[in-house]
Scaffold this active site. Structure first.
Site, short mmCIF file in Angstrom:
data_model
loop_
_atom_site.label_atom_id
_atom_site.label_comp_id
_atom_site.label_asym_id
_atom_site.label_seq_id
_atom_site.Cartn_x
_atom_site.Cartn_y
_atom_site.Cartn_z
N HIS A 142 6.19 7.18 -0.34
CA HIS A 142 5.65 6.64 0.92
C HIS A 142 6.52 7.08 2.10
O HIS A 142 7.66 7.51 1.91
CB HIS A 142 5.61 5.10 0.89
CG HIS A 142 4.47 4.55 0.09
ND1 HIS A 142 4.53 4.39 -1.27
CD2 HIS A 142 3.22 4.14 0.46
CE1 HIS A 142 3.39 3.89 -1.71
NE2 HIS A 142 2.56 3.73 -0.68
N LYS A 146 8.42 2.42 5.27
CA LYS A 146 8.05 1.37 4.30
C LYS A 146 9.29 0.56 3.89
O LYS A 146 10.34 1.13 3.63
CB LYS A 146 7.38 1.99 3.06
CG LYS A 146 6.87 0.94 2.09
CD LYS A 146 5.79 1.48 1.18
CE LYS A 146 5.33 0.43 0.16
NZ LYS A 146 4.70 -0.74 0.83
N1 NDP Z 1 -3.15 -3.40 0.74
C1 NDP Z 1 -3.18 -2.20 1.32
O1 NDP Z 1 -4.15 -1.42 1.17
C2 NDP Z 1 -2.05 -1.78 2.19
C3 NDP Z 1 -0.98 -2.60 2.33
N2 NDP Z 1 0.00 -2.31 3.21
C4 NDP Z 1 1.04 -3.32 3.36
O2 NDP Z 1 0.81 -4.00 4.59
C5 NDP Z 1 2.05 -4.43 5.13
C6 NDP Z 1 2.19 -3.94 6.56
O3 NDP Z 1 2.26 -2.53 6.54
P1 NDP Z 1 2.35 -1.70 7.91
O4 NDP Z 1 1.20 -2.03 8.80
O5 NDP Z 1 2.58 -0.31 7.51
O6 NDP Z 1 3.71 -2.28 8.51
P2 NDP Z 1 4.17 -2.38 10.03
O7 NDP Z 1 5.63 -2.72 9.99
O8 NDP Z 1 3.72 -1.19 10.79
O9 NDP Z 1 3.34 -3.62 10.58
C7 NDP Z 1 3.61 -4.93 10.20
C8 NDP Z 1 3.31 -5.79 11.40
O10 NDP Z 1 3.52 -7.16 11.02
C9 NDP Z 1 4.41 -7.73 11.97
N3 NDP Z 1 5.23 -8.76 11.32
C10 NDP Z 1 6.30 -8.60 10.54
N4 NDP Z 1 6.77 -9.78 10.14
C11 NDP Z 1 5.97 -10.72 10.69
C12 NDP Z 1 5.96 -12.13 10.66
N5 NDP Z 1 6.87 -12.81 9.98
N6 NDP Z 1 4.96 -12.76 11.32
C13 NDP Z 1 4.04 -12.07 12.00
N7 NDP Z 1 4.00 -10.74 12.08
C14 NDP Z 1 4.97 -10.07 11.43
C15 NDP Z 1 5.28 -6.59 12.47
O11 NDP Z 1 5.88 -6.89 13.69
P3 NDP Z 1 7.28 -6.17 14.05
O12 NDP Z 1 6.96 -4.71 14.17
O13 NDP Z 1 7.66 -6.82 15.34
O14 NDP Z 1 8.21 -6.46 12.92
C16 NDP Z 1 4.24 -5.49 12.59
O15 NDP Z 1 3.51 -5.60 13.78
C17 NDP Z 1 3.13 -3.92 4.17
O16 NDP Z 1 3.45 -4.95 3.27
C18 NDP Z 1 2.44 -2.78 3.43
O17 NDP Z 1 2.97 -2.54 2.16
C19 NDP Z 1 -0.03 -1.20 3.98
C20 NDP Z 1 -1.07 -0.32 3.87
C21 NDP Z 1 -2.14 -0.53 2.94
O1 LIG Z 2 3.25 0.43 3.12
C1 LIG Z 2 2.33 1.25 2.93
O2 LIG Z 2 2.14 2.24 3.66
C2 LIG Z 2 1.45 1.03 1.80
N1 LIG Z 2 1.59 -0.07 1.11
C3 LIG Z 2 0.82 -0.49 0.01
C4 LIG Z 2 1.67 -0.61 -1.23
O3 LIG Z 2 2.81 -1.11 -1.15
O4 LIG Z 2 1.21 -0.25 -2.31
C5 LIG Z 2 -0.43 0.33 -0.17
C6 LIG Z 2 -0.30 1.78 0.18
O5 LIG Z 2 0.36 2.44 -0.84
C7 LIG Z 2 0.37 2.00 1.52
#
Ligand code: NDP
Ligand SMILES: O=C(O)C1=N[C@H](C(=O)O)C[C@H](O)C1
Length: 254
Positions: A142, A146
């Site tokens: 990734h 991440k």
């Molecule tokens: N299920 C799926 O298909 C996928 C899952 N994911 C998962 O989604 C999650 C987010 O990924 P991603 O968007 O890349 O991460 P980012 O860090 O880009 O975004 C996370 C967001 O959540 C905010 N945040 C963090 N902590 C808190 C909190 N305690 N309360 C409220 N908001 C909060 C962050 O704010 P700040 O930047 O200010 O910290 C940021 O805006 C990860 O766990 C990732 O693994 C990602 C892609 C696909």
């Molecule tokens: O953080 C990411 O980017 C992603 N998170 C998810 C995971 O932890 O599996 C899904 C995807 O792989 C992207």
């Protein structure tokens, strides 16, 4: 993911963006949630979780485990459904989500893409067919931003394989190897993590036998697939009152 989700909602003719949340200290607060698309949504980014949840049928959460749990509590208070894509939960946090699902409907999945969820079915079949004589290793890569490892998807792959083999991942996962490790224990499932650059998400499961190996790989090339999967989960939740579901339920892969 927040931006990908807002873009997907704005493009969908059956969804309405009702609220957008960020942290209370975010510099984005007050800005229009869709300003980055050049087409304002008329929804300001806010930090009032209860107000956002009360105004919504479904909350889509891609944050961090502690953020998810705060959102979960608000959703239970207001009877709002949840789609949870966040990864990195502890067992205790997963139990909290399962308990909440007795009161509200929740789709919880570490990967919302159709391809990964079909891959999980392929892995189940491969694990059963290759149950003896094959060592199992899971490698994921990734982007550099991440924060959790192994990925939620890699762990889910391990869980699906362990279950197909009648094992518990907690007892057979190997997350680190360093120094004099000794020979490989055949009952283990190994994990390796790569972090760097802008890799969207690659997962490979290797079944390593004598004289051959099988590799099953999924590669994401766009985060839009996760957003589209999340909207499928939103539609699946319409009309449901409680229950914990995953993308296999949403996609009819059970
Ligand atoms: N299920 C799926 O298909 C996928 C899952 N994911 C998962 O989604 C999650 C987010 O990924 P991603 O968007 O890349 O991460 P980012 O860090 O880009 O975004 C996370 C967001 O959540 C905010 N945040 C963090 N902590 C808190 C909190 N305690 N309360 C409220 N908001 C909060 C962050 O704010 P700040 O930047 O200010 O910290 C940021 O805006 C990860 O766990 C990732 O693994 C990602 C892609 C696909
Ligand atoms: O953080 C990411 O980017 C992603 N998170 C998810 C995971 O932890 O599996 C899904 C995807 O792989 C992207």
């Amino acid at each position: 993911m927040g931006r990908m989700l807002i873009e997907a909602v704005q493009a969908a003719d059956d969804c309405v963006l009702s609220a957008a949340l960020d942290r209370p200290d975010s510099p984005a607060l007050g800005q229009d949630a869709a300003a980055f698309l050049g087409q304002p949504a008329g929804v300001a980014i806010g930090a009032d979780v209860d107000a956002a949840v009360a105004a919504s049928d479904v909350l889509i959460d891609f944050t961090r485990p502690e953020g998810t749990l705060a959102h979960l509590a608000a959703c239970v208070r207001h009877g709002t459904a949840m789609v949870i894509g966040t990864t990195g939960f502890t067992e205790a946090q997963k139990t909290t989500i399962a308990e909440a699902a007795q009161r509200i409907p929740i789709v919880l999945a570490p990967n919302m893409s159709v391809g990964v969820n079909v891959t999980l079915k392929l892995l189940e079949m491969a694990a059963r067919a290759l149950s003896t004589g094959y060592d199992i290793e899971i490698v994921e890569a990734h982007h550099r931003h991440k924060v959790d490892a192994p990925s939620g998807t890699a762990l889910k792959m391990g869980e699906v394989i362990a279950q197909a083999l009648g094992r518990d991942l907690k007892d057979c996962a190997v997350y680190e190897r360093h120094g004099h490790t000794g020979e490989r224990d055949p009952s283990t499932i190994g994990f390796a993590t790569v972090r760097g650059g802008d890799v969207v998400g690659d997962h490979t499961v290797m079944f390593l036998g004598t004289g051959e190996r099988i590799e099953i790989t999924h590669k994401s090339s766009s985060r839009a697939t996760y957003a589209q999967g999340s909207l499928r989960a939103v539609r699946f939740l319409a009309g449901r009152r409680q229950g914990l579901f995953d993308m296999a339920d949403v996609l009819g892969l059970r």
